[in-house]
Design an enzyme around this catalytic site. Structure first.
Site, PDB file in Angstrom:
ATOM      1  CG  ASP A 217      -2.253   0.696   0.980  1.00 44.79           C
ATOM      2  OD1 ASP A 217      -2.189   1.845   0.523  1.00 44.79           O
ATOM      3  OD2 ASP A 217      -3.324   0.152   1.262  1.00 44.79           O
TER       4      ASP A 217
ATOM      5  CG  HIS B 175      -1.716   1.657  -3.175  1.00 46.10           C
ATOM      6  ND1 HIS B 175      -2.858   1.356  -2.471  1.00 46.10           N
ATOM      7  CD2 HIS B 175      -1.463   0.575  -3.950  1.00 46.10           C
ATOM      8  CE1 HIS B 175      -3.270   0.141  -2.798  1.00 46.10           C
ATOM      9  NE2 HIS B 175      -2.445  -0.347  -3.700  1.00 46.10           N
TER      10      HIS B 175
END
Length: 492
Positions: free
Chosen positions: A300, A334
């Site tokens: 992430d 991300h």
């Protein structure tokens, strides 16, 4: 050079060397664009114990939970010192650190945490900016002063025992292997969960916060869903993480919350690309932090700055402030450097420089949405190199809804930012942000600024920026965005 000049130069050299030796981290708080105190590494008594002295065996099988607890207690009673973990695989339940303790992993040392949920108590804590209950973290400290985790060893959270798995994120062979674990269930053909209790909680939860829990039996039934952050440091002061590897977390990897005077130096924090909520570092409502010379590789966000979510974050009212990020690398994730989306307590006085982002979804990512509140301001970003960015080189998205930039781009969602709403304490604000000397070779889109019509993104300076991308820049609801020598080359 004349003899007098040579003497003066020698004096200057010796003075500078002594100055640096006194505090090697002083350099990071000099000549900042904001005021910040000098941050020093904690010091510890010249005393040590070895985990083997407490009956622990580093054979990868013997449970060492009691040995770690006894070692911490012994050092605490003696006034603190170094807890040495030698070469070996030390299989254990949760470790709780206390003041004046340095958990030191020697070369070849691996602390491997058990996946047995019975070892992890359910505690009251904060996760994703909300007050809730989660399982106790593999390593934690609360209210401690002068703590450290150092050395050349590794810490592994055995995260696969806890995490859900999306089929599209793994190979067919991995999917077959991972989903064959006992106790797991399928929510859909493409989503595997580690227990039936996880499925029950996932069906009713508000994001990652469960609802409808009435009894302790209810909570224990969904225990796998309450997967903890790997390293939880709450209300701690004078913290050092240095030279270690932290990997394979049940959720976020490193989570300092409401801490002061924290140094993260030469740390490798990583999670697999398929790790759900597998952020590498989430610095939340902290003050006076140095994140230097470290590497992040995440499922992430990479380096993420937060300060609580919605009413809970505003009630806490503690911004994340006075932070220097210098000389760091982020691989997959991300976002390379990220602010939000939980920033309801505010974020200010942040310097990010001399970093490289290699293969992240986004390079610089700012995200929030209506309902958060909070002010993000006085952010200074400079000298950043990016390559192979999968989405945007730079993103400001005030309509964040939980999806990654790649998911949004591939879904074809349209911008919906026309209708203004009343401005109140729940309206987030992003302002006074300087971004300069950014070089990005390869991105899907150069920039995407998507502000709120009632509270535009304000006073952004973009200077000396060179981006090669498939698509150009998009700006919506921005005010006073100054572009100086911004160059975008479009290449399909």
């Amino acid at each position: 050079m004349k003899p007098k000049q040579q003497i003066l130069a020698l004096i200057l050299f010796l003075t500078t060397a002594a100055w640096a030796q006194d505090n090697p981290y002083r350099q990071y708080t000099q000549n900042l664009p904001f005021k910040m105190i000098e941050v020093k590494a904690p010091t510890f008594p010249n005393r040590s114990v070895n985990i083997k002295d407490f009956g622990a065996k580093g054979d990868g099988s013997a449970l060492c939970t009691d040995a770690f607890r006894q070692a911490v207690e012994t050092l605490t009673q003696q006034g603190g010192g170094k807890l040495i973990v030698p070469q070996g695989v030390w299989f254990t339940g949760p470790i709780v650190l206390k003041s004046n303790i340095n958990l030191h992993l020697e070369k070849g040392a691996v602390i491997l945490f058990s996946g047995d949920e019975k070892l992890y108590d359910i505690i009251s804590t904060s996760f994703e900016g909300l007050e809730t209950r989660r399982c106790q973290s593999p390593i934690s400290a609360n209210g401690a002063t002068n703590i450290a985790i150092t050395g050349k060893g590794a810490i592994d959270g055995n995260g696969l025992c806890w995490r859900p798995l999306k089929k599209q994120k793994v190979t067919d062979a991995q999917w077959k292997k991972f989903t064959s674990q006992p106790g797991g269930v399928f929510k859909r053909d493409d989503l595997w969960l580690p227990s039936a209790g996880y499925l029950h909680a996932d069906t009713t939860a508000n994001m990652n916060v469960p609802t409808g829990m009435q009894t302790e039996e209810d909570w224990n039934y969904i225990k796998r869903f309450l997967r903890p952050v790997m390293l939880s440091l709450v209300n701690c002061k004078n913290v050092l993480l240095k030279d270690i590897i932290i990997q394979n977390s049940p959720a976020w990897n490193i989570h300092p919350l409401m801490c002061e005077n924290i140094i993260i130096d030469n740390v490798l924090a990583r999670n697999p690309a398929y790790a759900q909520n597998g952020d590498a570092l989430d610095l939340e409502s902290c003050r006076n932090a140095l994140i230097v010379n470290s590497v992040f590789d995440a499922g992430d966000d990479g380096i993420c700055i937060k300060s609580g979510k919605d009413a809970d974050g505003r009630r806490r009212g503690r911004p994340c402030e006075n932070v220097v990020v210098d000389g760091c690398t982020v691989f997959q994730g991300h976002g390379g450097f990220v602010v939000g989306s939980e920033m309801s307590g505010g974020v200010k006085n942040i310097l990010v420089q001399n970093c490289q982002f290699l293969g992240t979804d986004v390079g610089l990512r700012f995200k929030s949405c209506r309902g958060r509140g909070g002010i993000v301001e006085n952010i200074f970003i400079r000298d950043i190199s990016m390559f192979d960015i999968q989405g945007d080189a730079i993103t400001f998205d005030l309509y964040y809804g939980g999806k990654s930039v790649i998911e949004v781009l591939e879904s074809g969602e349209k911008v919906n930012n026309i209708e203004p709403k009343p401005v109140d304490e729940t309206t987030p604000e992003f302002r006074n942000i300087d971004i300069e000397n950014i070089i990005c070779r390869g991105a899907r889109r150069a920039m995407f600024f998507n502000g709120l019509p009632e509270k535009p993104i304000m006073n952004i300076t973009l200077k000396d920026i060179y981006i090669t991308a498939e698509n150009d820049m998009d700006f919506f609801n921005c005010k006073n965005v100054q572009r100086r020598n911004v160059n975008v080359t479009i290449r399909k």
